[in-house]
Scaffold this active site. Structure first.
Site, short mmCIF file in Angstrom:
data_model
loop_
_atom_site.label_atom_id
_atom_site.label_comp_id
_atom_site.label_asym_id
_atom_site.label_seq_id
_atom_site.Cartn_x
_atom_site.Cartn_y
_atom_site.Cartn_z
CG ASN A 89 44.42 40.61 32.83
OD1 ASN A 89 45.52 41.03 32.50
ND2 ASN A 89 43.95 39.47 32.39
N PRO A 91 42.28 38.92 37.68
CG PRO A 91 42.43 37.11 36.23
CD PRO A 91 43.17 38.32 36.68
CB ALA A 162 32.43 54.22 35.91
CB ALA A 221 35.72 52.65 46.37
CB CYS A 274 35.82 45.76 38.87
SG CYS A 274 37.17 45.86 37.68
CE LYS A 277 39.06 42.50 38.81
NZ LYS A 277 39.75 43.29 39.84
CE LYS A 337 28.59 52.24 33.00
NZ LYS A 337 29.56 52.96 33.86
P1 NAD Z 1 42.10 44.39 30.70
O1 NAD Z 1 42.00 42.92 30.69
O2 NAD Z 1 41.27 45.21 29.77
O3 NAD Z 1 43.62 44.82 30.43
C1 NAD Z 1 44.72 44.20 31.02
C2 NAD Z 1 45.81 44.09 29.98
O4 NAD Z 1 47.01 43.60 30.61
C3 NAD Z 1 45.51 43.12 28.84
O5 NAD Z 1 45.55 43.82 27.60
C4 NAD Z 1 46.61 42.06 28.94
O6 NAD Z 1 47.06 41.59 27.68
C5 NAD Z 1 47.70 42.83 29.66
N1 NAD Z 1 48.68 41.96 30.32
C6 NAD Z 1 48.47 40.89 31.12
N2 NAD Z 1 49.63 40.38 31.54
C7 NAD Z 1 50.61 41.12 30.98
C8 NAD Z 1 52.03 41.07 31.03
N3 NAD Z 1 52.67 40.15 31.75
N4 NAD Z 1 52.72 41.99 30.34
C9 NAD Z 1 52.08 42.94 29.60
N5 NAD Z 1 50.74 43.03 29.52
C10 NAD Z 1 50.01 42.13 30.20
O7 NAD Z 1 41.85 44.82 32.21
P2 NAD Z 1 41.31 46.24 32.75
O8 NAD Z 1 39.82 46.25 32.70
O9 NAD Z 1 42.09 47.33 32.11
O10 NAD Z 1 41.69 46.10 34.29
C11 NAD Z 1 43.03 46.17 34.71
C12 NAD Z 1 43.05 46.35 36.22
O11 NAD Z 1 42.40 47.58 36.55
C13 NAD Z 1 42.30 45.28 37.01
O12 NAD Z 1 42.99 45.05 38.21
C14 NAD Z 1 40.96 45.92 37.30
O13 NAD Z 1 40.41 45.43 38.50
C15 NAD Z 1 41.34 47.37 37.48
N6 NAD Z 1 40.26 48.34 37.18
C16 NAD Z 1 39.47 48.17 36.08
C17 NAD Z 1 38.50 49.13 35.77
C18 NAD Z 1 37.60 49.00 34.57
O14 NAD Z 1 36.71 49.82 34.42
N7 NAD Z 1 37.78 48.02 33.70
C19 NAD Z 1 38.36 50.26 36.58
C20 NAD Z 1 39.19 50.40 37.69
C21 NAD Z 1 40.15 49.42 37.97
C1 UGA Z 2 32.75 50.50 38.62
C2 UGA Z 2 32.92 51.71 39.54
O1 UGA Z 2 31.82 52.60 39.35
C3 UGA Z 2 34.22 52.44 39.27
O2 UGA Z 2 34.41 53.49 40.21
C4 UGA Z 2 35.37 51.45 39.38
O3 UGA Z 2 36.59 52.08 39.05
C5 UGA Z 2 35.14 50.30 38.43
O4 UGA Z 2 33.88 49.66 38.76
C6 UGA Z 2 36.17 49.21 38.54
O5 UGA Z 2 36.87 49.10 39.52
O6 UGA Z 2 36.19 48.45 37.57
P1 UGA Z 2 31.96 50.15 36.13
O7 UGA Z 2 31.87 48.72 36.53
O8 UGA Z 2 32.68 50.49 34.89
O9 UGA Z 2 32.64 50.99 37.30
O10 UGA Z 2 30.49 50.75 35.97
P2 UGA Z 2 29.36 51.22 37.01
O11 UGA Z 2 28.79 52.46 36.49
O12 UGA Z 2 29.83 51.22 38.39
O13 UGA Z 2 28.26 50.09 36.83
C7 UGA Z 2 28.46 48.79 37.32
C8 UGA Z 2 27.19 47.97 37.16
O14 UGA Z 2 26.19 48.44 38.06
C9 UGA Z 2 26.56 48.07 35.76
O15 UGA Z 2 26.08 46.81 35.38
C10 UGA Z 2 25.43 49.06 35.96
O16 UGA Z 2 24.41 48.92 35.02
C11 UGA Z 2 24.99 48.70 37.36
N1 UGA Z 2 24.26 49.79 38.04
C12 UGA Z 2 24.88 50.98 38.28
C13 UGA Z 2 22.95 49.58 38.47
O17 UGA Z 2 22.40 48.51 38.27
N2 UGA Z 2 22.30 50.60 39.12
C14 UGA Z 2 22.89 51.80 39.37
O18 UGA Z 2 22.23 52.67 39.98
C15 UGA Z 2 24.21 51.99 38.94
#
Ligand code: NAD
Ligand code: UGA
Length: 457
Positions: A89, A91, A162, A221, A274, A277, A337
């Site tokens: 993560n 954050p 997503a 993006a 995301c 942040k 969502k």
């Molecule tokens: P998450 O919090 O679900 O998972 C992160 C994991 O990393 C946790 O399980 C934590 O315990 C682990 N971790 C932290 N420090 C560690 C360490 N030193 N060694 C081993 N494990 C460790 O986070 P996430 O939602 O999977 O997001 C991860 C990254 O991907 C973020 O940068 C986020 O912005 C990006 N991202 C998230 C999404 C999404 O849909 N959630 C989509 C695209 C990109």
């Molecule tokens: C979003 C992006 O869509 C992904 O491409 C990206 O990888 C990800 O963030 C990330 O970096 O974490 P996510 O947050 O999982 O994915 O979900 P979205 O479908 O993008 O929805 C985000 C928020 O926007 C939700 O609260 C959703 O309800 C809201 N939303 C979405 C609206 O209010 N209106 C819309 O038309 C679409």
């Protein structure tokens, strides 16, 4: 027997599903997913996975124990693998310089040092987490200040999935982006990562670039997607003043192929771990390069989101005769969502807290996110009821507010719900998913977003 050994550090929403798909599609690669969180790792080994994502369990089961392994032994995974994805993560920083905006890179740096410490040969380190542009430079500096004979190549491969559609997004991505240094070593590392995705992604969808473009594209993006939602939400406020319908406006605007019709659903606000942040991070980077006007531009996307959340609550108070003290309000949906249990930055959190400040009684229902809701609201839990059943949540309520676009809310027995509620009964549809005309016929006063209300008085 295995032709590649891949590790992924971080078994969260990104690491787990991404690696499960790689393992399923590439049976000859060994994929080790590791994390410091033992409970999470344990859950990945069962059929009760730590995250809810449609289709994920089948993908995990197809490869688990064959070439997909979950473990807390980070050192062994580092030593054994040539390629190490890092999806820990990142954050928003909560302390010191850049607090409230900059990305907190402490977990990433810790992992880099761990890789440096454990590695006994060259490695490709892949940035899977979303990181500020230029992070790869810092990582390279740490990794290569090692006095060891071998080099670490850092490659950027941001994730665009997503939540709720992660498996489909991973199986059929719009694009996969892989950025690297354009040195011989960098290009070779880039090719190694291209080769992984080439197992199932068509070549024209695998995009390569320089490493800074790749890092920056991910932030941009998300900023563009969030900007679309803030744009349509801003217009929803204007629609309510002018008797226009946001759905009709969105349709008319979105049919222009230059604009496109997706991501134009007005809502109570965007949530998720995301968007906020990553925009804050973008704002911080712009500020640190002296680009104040650019920073303010992107900041306004977040301001509009907060405005929309607050506007929703203000309209509830106003329409319910300017006081909601002691009135029971049922929130339908707590996940940010539909089709996820994730509640990070969910608009429901903010709305609940605002309603609580106004001394309403709150009942929350959600098909997947109640456990997370209890954690998010631990400090006010004695004043909030958590109900599995939407019917129970609505019983005795003055108002129902739709917070998450769960399909199941469309097909509820709204006549039953109406009967069990206080009168006059209100529905505030923060997602515009219900049949407003039918609800009005039943007797509800209905407040869609960005459309004139349907009221009986
Ligand atoms: P998450 O919090 O679900 O998972 C992160 C994991 O990393 C946790 O399980 C934590 O315990 C682990 N971790 C932290 N420090 C560690 C360490 N030193 N060694 C081993 N494990 C460790 O986070 P996430 O939602 O999977 O997001 C991860 C990254 O991907 C973020 O940068 C986020 O912005 C990006 N991202 C998230 C999404 C999404 O849909 N959630 C989509 C695209 C990109
Ligand atoms: C979003 C992006 O869509 C992904 O491409 C990206 O990888 C990800 O963030 C990330 O970096 O974490 P996510 O947050 O999982 O994915 O979900 P979205 O479908 O993008 O929805 C985000 C928020 O926007 C939700 O609260 C959703 O309800 C809201 N939303 C979405 C609206 O209010 N209106 C819309 O038309 C679409």
């Amino acid at each position: 027997m295995f032709t590649k050994r891949i590790a992924c550090i971080g078994a969260g929403y990104v690491g787990g599903p991404t690696m499960a798909v790689i393992a399923m599609k590439c049976p000859r690669y060994k994929v080790n997913v590791v994390d410091v969180n033992a409970d999470r790792i344990q859950a990945w080994q069962t059929d009760d996975l730590p995250i809810y994502e449609p289709g994920l369990l089948d993908v995990v089961k197809s490869a688990r124990g064959r070439n997909l392994f979950f473990s807390t032994d980070i050192s062994a995974a580092i030593r054994e693998s040539e390629i190490i994805f890092v999806s820990v993560n990142t954050p928003t920083k909560t302390f010191g310089e850049g607090a409230g905006k900059a990305a907190d890179l402490q977990y990433w740096e810790k992992v880099s040092r761990e890789i440096l410490h454990e590695a006994d040969g060259p490695k490709i380190v892949v940035e899977k987490s979303t990181l500020p542009v230029k992070t790869a430079q810092t990582m390279e500096d740490i990794l290569n200040a090692n006095g060891k004979k071998y080099r670490f190549e850092v490659v950027s491969n941001p994730e665009f999935l997503a939540e709720g559609t992660a498996i489909r997004d991973l199986l059929e991505p719009d694009r996969v982006l892989i950025g690297s240094r354009e040195t011989p070593g960098g290009l070779q590392a880039r090719q190694e990562i291209v080769d992984i995705y080439a197992n199932w992604v068509p070549p024209d969808r695998i995009l390569t670039s320089n490493i800074w473009s790749s890092e920056l594209s991910k932030l941009v993006a998300n900023a563009f997607l969030a900007q679309r939602i803030s744009s349509i939400n801003s217009i929803s406020a204007l629609c309510e003043k002018t008797d226009a319908s946001i759905q009709e406006v969105a349709r008319a605007v979105g049919m222009d192929t230059r604009v496109g019709n997706r991501f134009l659903n007005a809502s109570v606000g965007f949530g998720g771990s995301c968007f906020k942040k990553d925009i804050l991070n973008l704002v911080y980077i712009c500020e640190s390069y002296g680009l104040q006007t650019v920073a303010r531009y992107w900041e306004s996307v977040l301001e509009m989101n907060e405005y929309q959340e607050a506007r929703f609550v203000k309209s509830m108070i106003r329409e319910m005769f300017n006081t909601i003290v002691g009135k029971r309000i049922a929130l339908f949906g707590f996940a940010f969502k539909a089709d996820t249990s994730d509640t990070r930055e969910s608009p429901s959190i903010y709305v609940t807290r605002m309603l609580h400040e106004e001394r309403a009684e709150i009942a929350i229902t959600d098909p997947k996110a109640l456990d997370n809701a209890r954690i998010d609201l631990a400090d006010i839990a004695e004043n909030v009821e958590f109900d599995e059943s939407p019917y129970e949540a609505a019983s005795g309520a003055h108002a129902v507010a739709i917070m998450t676009e769960w399909n199941l809310y469309r097909s509820l027995d709204w006549k039953e719900i109406y009967k069990a509620m206080e009168k006059p009964a209100f529905v505030f549809d923060g997602r515009n998913i219900l049949d407003h005309g039918a609800l009005f016929e039943i007797g509800f006063n209905v407040y869609p977003l960005g459309r004139p209300p349907l009221k009986h008085f």
